[in-house]
Write a protein that holds these residues in place. Structure first.
Motif, mmCIF file in Angstrom:
data_model
loop_
_atom_site.group_PDB
_atom_site.id
_atom_site.type_symbol
_atom_site.label_atom_id
_atom_site.label_comp_id
_atom_site.label_asym_id
_atom_site.label_seq_id
_atom_site.Cartn_x
_atom_site.Cartn_y
_atom_site.Cartn_z
ATOM 1 N N ALA A 95 0.819 -1.223 0.000
ATOM 2 C CA ALA A 95 0.000 0.000 0.000
ATOM 3 C C ALA A 95 0.845 1.263 0.000
ATOM 4 C CB ALA A 95 -0.914 -0.004 1.223
ATOM 5 N N GLN A 96 2.111 1.150 -0.336
ATOM 6 C CA GLN A 96 3.030 2.276 -0.217
ATOM 7 C C GLN A 96 2.604 3.490 -1.039
ATOM 8 O OE1 GLN A 96 7.064 1.202 -1.159
ATOM 9 N NE2 GLN A 96 7.884 2.562 0.409
ATOM 10 N N ARG A 97 1.961 3.257 -2.169
ATOM 11 C CA ARG A 97 1.598 4.364 -3.066
ATOM 12 C C ARG A 97 0.148 4.810 -2.907
ATOM 13 N NH1 ARG A 97 5.063 1.033 -5.833
ATOM 14 N NH2 ARG A 97 6.966 2.022 -6.633
ATOM 15 N N ASP A 98 -0.541 4.272 -1.922
ATOM 16 C CA ASP A 98 -1.931 4.648 -1.683
ATOM 17 C C ASP A 98 -1.984 5.556 -0.465
ATOM 18 O OD1 ASP A 98 -4.599 4.903 -1.186
ATOM 19 O OD2 ASP A 98 -5.031 2.749 -1.049
ATOM 20 N N PRO A 99 -2.184 6.866 -0.637
ATOM 21 C CA PRO A 99 -2.135 7.794 0.499
ATOM 22 C C PRO A 99 -3.251 7.570 1.511
ATOM 23 C CG PRO A 99 -2.933 8.918 -1.468
ATOM 24 C CD PRO A 99 -2.457 7.558 -1.922
ATOM 25 N N LYS A 100 -4.294 6.834 1.121
ATOM 26 C CA LYS A 100 -5.399 6.589 2.043
ATOM 27 C C LYS A 100 -5.233 5.318 2.856
ATOM 28 C CE LYS A 100 -9.194 9.132 -0.112
ATOM 29 N NZ LYS A 100 -10.636 9.059 -0.454
ATOM 30 N N ALA A 101 -4.226 4.529 2.546
ATOM 31 C CA ALA A 101 -4.088 3.219 3.173
ATOM 32 C C ALA A 101 -3.445 3.301 4.557
ATOM 33 C CB ALA A 101 -3.280 2.290 2.280
ATOM 34 N N PRO A 132 -4.667 14.263 6.311
ATOM 35 C CA PRO A 132 -5.645 14.719 7.300
ATOM 36 C C PRO A 132 -6.909 13.880 7.317
ATOM 37 C CG PRO A 132 -5.513 16.246 5.446
ATOM 38 C CD PRO A 132 -4.381 15.282 5.275
ATOM 39 N N ASP A 133 -7.184 13.158 6.231
ATOM 40 C CA ASP A 133 -8.358 12.284 6.224
ATOM 41 C C ASP A 133 -8.197 11.117 7.187
ATOM 42 O OD1 ASP A 133 -9.583 13.851 4.319
ATOM 43 O OD2 ASP A 133 -8.876 12.637 2.626
ATOM 44 N N ILE A 134 -6.950 10.743 7.506
ATOM 45 C CA ILE A 134 -6.694 9.679 8.480
ATOM 46 C C ILE A 134 -6.608 10.252 9.885
ATOM 47 C CG2 ILE A 134 -5.026 7.922 9.222
ATOM 48 C CD1 ILE A 134 -4.287 7.521 6.291
ATOM 49 N N GLY A 135 -6.042 11.459 10.013
ATOM 50 C CA GLY A 135 -5.926 12.086 11.321
ATOM 51 C C GLY A 135 -4.839 11.451 12.170
ATOM 52 N N ARG A 151 -12.735 9.114 15.493
ATOM 53 C CA ARG A 151 -14.078 8.683 15.104
ATOM 54 C C ARG A 151 -14.345 8.931 13.621
ATOM 55 N NH1 ARG A 151 -19.742 10.828 17.874
ATOM 56 N NH2 ARG A 151 -21.134 9.315 16.845
ATOM 57 N N GLY A 152 -14.806 7.890 12.950
ATOM 58 C CA GLY A 152 -15.288 8.013 11.585
ATOM 59 C C GLY A 152 -14.235 8.301 10.543
ATOM 60 N N LYS A 153 -12.953 8.099 10.850
ATOM 61 C CA LYS A 153 -11.900 8.445 9.902
ATOM 62 C C LYS A 153 -11.605 7.330 8.900
ATOM 63 C CE LYS A 153 -10.338 12.602 11.195
ATOM 64 N NZ LYS A 153 -10.193 13.750 10.284
ATOM 65 N N VAL A 154 -11.755 6.059 9.310
ATOM 66 C CA VAL A 154 -11.317 4.963 8.446
ATOM 67 C C VAL A 154 -12.393 3.893 8.322
ATOM 68 C CG1 VAL A 154 -8.888 5.336 9.050
ATOM 69 C CG2 VAL A 154 -10.221 3.624 10.305
ATOM 70 N N ASP A 155 -12.285 3.146 7.253
ATOM 71 C CA ASP A 155 -13.029 1.897 7.081
ATOM 72 C C ASP A 155 -12.016 0.758 7.112
ATOM 73 O OD1 ASP A 155 -15.656 2.927 6.721
ATOM 74 O OD2 ASP A 155 -15.115 3.496 4.662
ATOM 75 N N PHE A 156 -12.305 -0.273 7.891
ATOM 76 C CA PHE A 156 -11.382 -1.401 7.978
ATOM 77 C C PHE A 156 -11.541 -2.296 6.764
ATOM 78 C CE2 PHE A 156 -11.857 -0.128 12.439
ATOM 79 C CZ PHE A 156 -10.514 0.044 12.764
ATOM 80 N N THR A 157 -10.429 -2.840 6.310
ATOM 81 C CA THR A 157 -10.424 -3.716 5.131
ATOM 82 C C THR A 157 -10.182 -5.164 5.514
ATOM 83 O OG1 THR A 157 -8.074 -3.228 4.774
ATOM 84 C CG2 THR A 157 -9.670 -1.880 3.586
ATOM 85 N N SER A 173 -2.436 -4.017 4.008
ATOM 86 C CA SER A 173 -3.458 -3.015 4.229
ATOM 87 C C SER A 173 -4.528 -3.542 5.186
ATOM 88 C CB SER A 173 -4.111 -2.607 2.904
ATOM 89 O OG SER A 173 -5.158 -1.670 3.131
ATOM 90 N N ILE A 174 -4.862 -2.740 6.222
ATOM 91 C CA ILE A 174 -5.918 -3.147 7.143
ATOM 92 C C ILE A 174 -7.051 -2.121 7.215
ATOM 93 C CG2 ILE A 174 -4.447 -4.603 8.589
ATOM 94 C CD1 ILE A 174 -4.322 -2.267 10.591
ATOM 95 N N ALA A 175 -6.829 -0.905 6.670
ATOM 96 C CA ALA A 175 -7.879 0.131 6.716
ATOM 97 C C ALA A 175 -7.558 1.187 5.664
ATOM 98 C CB ALA A 175 -7.957 0.764 8.104
ATOM 99 N N ARG A 176 -8.608 1.993 5.328
ATOM 100 C CA ARG A 176 -8.425 3.098 4.397
ATOM 101 C C ARG A 176 -9.210 4.298 4.901
ATOM 102 N NH1 ARG A 176 -9.794 3.639 -0.475
ATOM 103 N NH2 ARG A 176 -7.818 4.281 -1.400
ATOM 104 N N ALA A 177 -8.653 5.467 4.645
ATOM 105 C CA ALA A 177 -9.370 6.702 4.979
ATOM 106 C C ALA A 177 -10.680 6.757 4.175
ATOM 107 C CB ALA A 177 -8.504 7.906 4.646
ATOM 108 N N LYS A 178 -11.703 7.308 4.819
ATOM 109 C CA LYS A 178 -13.003 7.398 4.137
ATOM 110 C C LYS A 178 -12.990 8.499 3.094
ATOM 111 C CE LYS A 178 -15.776 5.519 7.889
ATOM 112 N NZ LYS A 178 -16.911 5.697 8.824
#
Length: 421
Positions: free
Chosen positions: A216-222, A339-342, A389-395, A416-421
């Protein structure tokens, strides 16, 4: 002493210990009984003075009659489960002396493997009501921590390498290589003892990078897993002031997050907990890119686990949630560059012998996903990640937030275990 319990209840209590459920104690209770019998035979003929940490515990008991009486009460209750076990406090202390001077041996018969000697020595004491009280006593807990430190010092020494051999029952033998997937790790088979300076150096051996690629190195939401292990729980809406109860074990963020001054940002956040077995890779890595904002080590409990006078098949596994609230643990808060991950709080939790949490980063350090940030010395353990709260969805499969499992989804460092919403 009251009449010994029925064999069926003794077996049930043993199998439902956290150490047994987690694989720290052998499936075969008789193997643990035989190991203890051998230890006690050695203890009964030992004439050397106590090692310093054990002498300190004896001195404390000599000056605290209430605690000394509780230790004896726990031993007597444990004898109802195993009449051939520790007979008195003096035997317990001498058994601890011996443990501080031995490295865990390997054995090819997996159901007989005993890698956690203090857990094995205390297994029946931890399974009775007075033991629950005893192992929650802070002064007794602190004395055991000093004994574990002395044992850990031995495991850091060259003398501990005696078990690192290529013999059939050695840690570098073929059976251990297959069971613990040692081919994935950086071991120099051309050197004596695999090139390791101590048993602990072998235990927290480095892994070959090709076995933990950063997908997930190139996925900024991962968000990537900080550790190898299995998911025991995904818990949404974790509360700051939750109250721990036996059957329903919410994560109390007030307890878990120690002295972190901004802990309220995690109120009603999401928690994922991952269990590390003794066979897993025991270094932990950054789950996100960012800057370390806070670091703390909390010297909590070590041998305390859930106790229920009625045998509960889930009690051992449930202890993982309980232990995240009260055990020795690290706290590393990372402010994500996204900032979407916090902010993400990494909480390595020490359990029983494995309470040596070594944090390798400091405040203001910049980390990238996959960077090593700490390790456990000897043993398995547990790892929590706390999200706002509410920052990520688990994968990973979430399961039921009210159910803790010991056979959850496998995860690996850098997966990868989660991604920013």
């Amino acid at each position: 002493m009251t009449k010994p319990m029925a064999e069926e209840e003794i077996e049930a209590r043993y199998q439902n210990l956290y150490g047994r459920a987690a694989g720290y104690l052998p499936r075969n209770r008789k193997a643990a009984d035989a190991w203890e019998a051998d230890l006690l035979r050695r203890a009964r003929v030992r004439t050397e003075p106590h090692v310093p940490s054990v002498q300190a515990l004896e001195d404390m008991l000599n000056n605290d009659k209430e605690l000394a009486d509780l230790v004896e009460q726990t031993i007597q209750e444990a004898l109802e489960l195993h009449p051939q076990g520790i007979q008195c406090t003096a035997e317990m202390l001498t058994g601890l002396d011996i443990i501080t001077l031995i490295a865990p041996p390997y054995t090819r018969v997996q159901e007989n493997q005993i890698f956690f000697p203090m857990s094995a020595l205390f297994r029946y004491m931890m399974a009775v009501g007075s033991g629950w009280d005893l192992f929650c006593r802070q002064n007794f807990n602190d004395a055991l921590r000093a004994i574990l430190k002395e044992w850990c010092d031995f495991l850091d020494s060259p003398a501990s390498r005696s078990v690192l051999t290529t013999e059939p029952d050695g840690w570098l033998g073929q059976a251990a290589y297959e069971q613990f997937k040692l081919y994935e790790f950086q071991i120099n088979t051309d050197e004596p003892y695999g090139g390791f300076a101590s048993y602990n150096e072998f235990f927290h051996r480095a892994i070959k990078p090709e076995f933990r690629p950063n997908a997930a190195q190139r996925d900024p939401k991962a968000v990537v897993s900080p550790t190898d292990g299995s998911v025991v729980r995904v818990y949404p809406d974790a509360r700051m002031d939750a109250t721990i109860t036996l059957k329903a074990q919410p994560y109390s963020l007030e307890k878990i997050l120690g002295a972190y001054p901004d802990k309220n940002i995690f109120d009603h956040g999401d928690v994922i907990q991952i269990f590390l077995s003794g066979a897993d890779y025991h270094r932990w890595h950054a789950p996100v890119d960012g800057v370390v904002e806070y670091v703390e080590k909390v010297p909590g409990l070590m041998f305390s686990e859930l106790y229920d006078p009625v045998v509960d098949k889930s009690a051992g596994t449930l202890s993982q949630g309980y232990q995240a609230n009260v055990n020795t643990r690290g706290i590393v808060v990372i402010r994500s560059e996204n900032p979407d991950i916090g902010k993400v709080c990494v909480v390595p939790v020490g359990i029983t012998e494995i309470s040596s949490v070594e944090i390798g980063v400091g405040v203001n350090d910049r980390v990238a996903r996959g960077d090593e940030i700490g390790k456990f010395s000897y043993g398995g353990s547990s790892m929590c990640l706390v999200f706002e709260r509410g920052k990520v969805d688990f994968t990973v499969p979430p399961g039921d937030k009210d159910i803790v499992t010991d056979d959850g989804a496998l995860v690996f460092v850098n997966s990868s275990i989660a991604r920013a919403k």
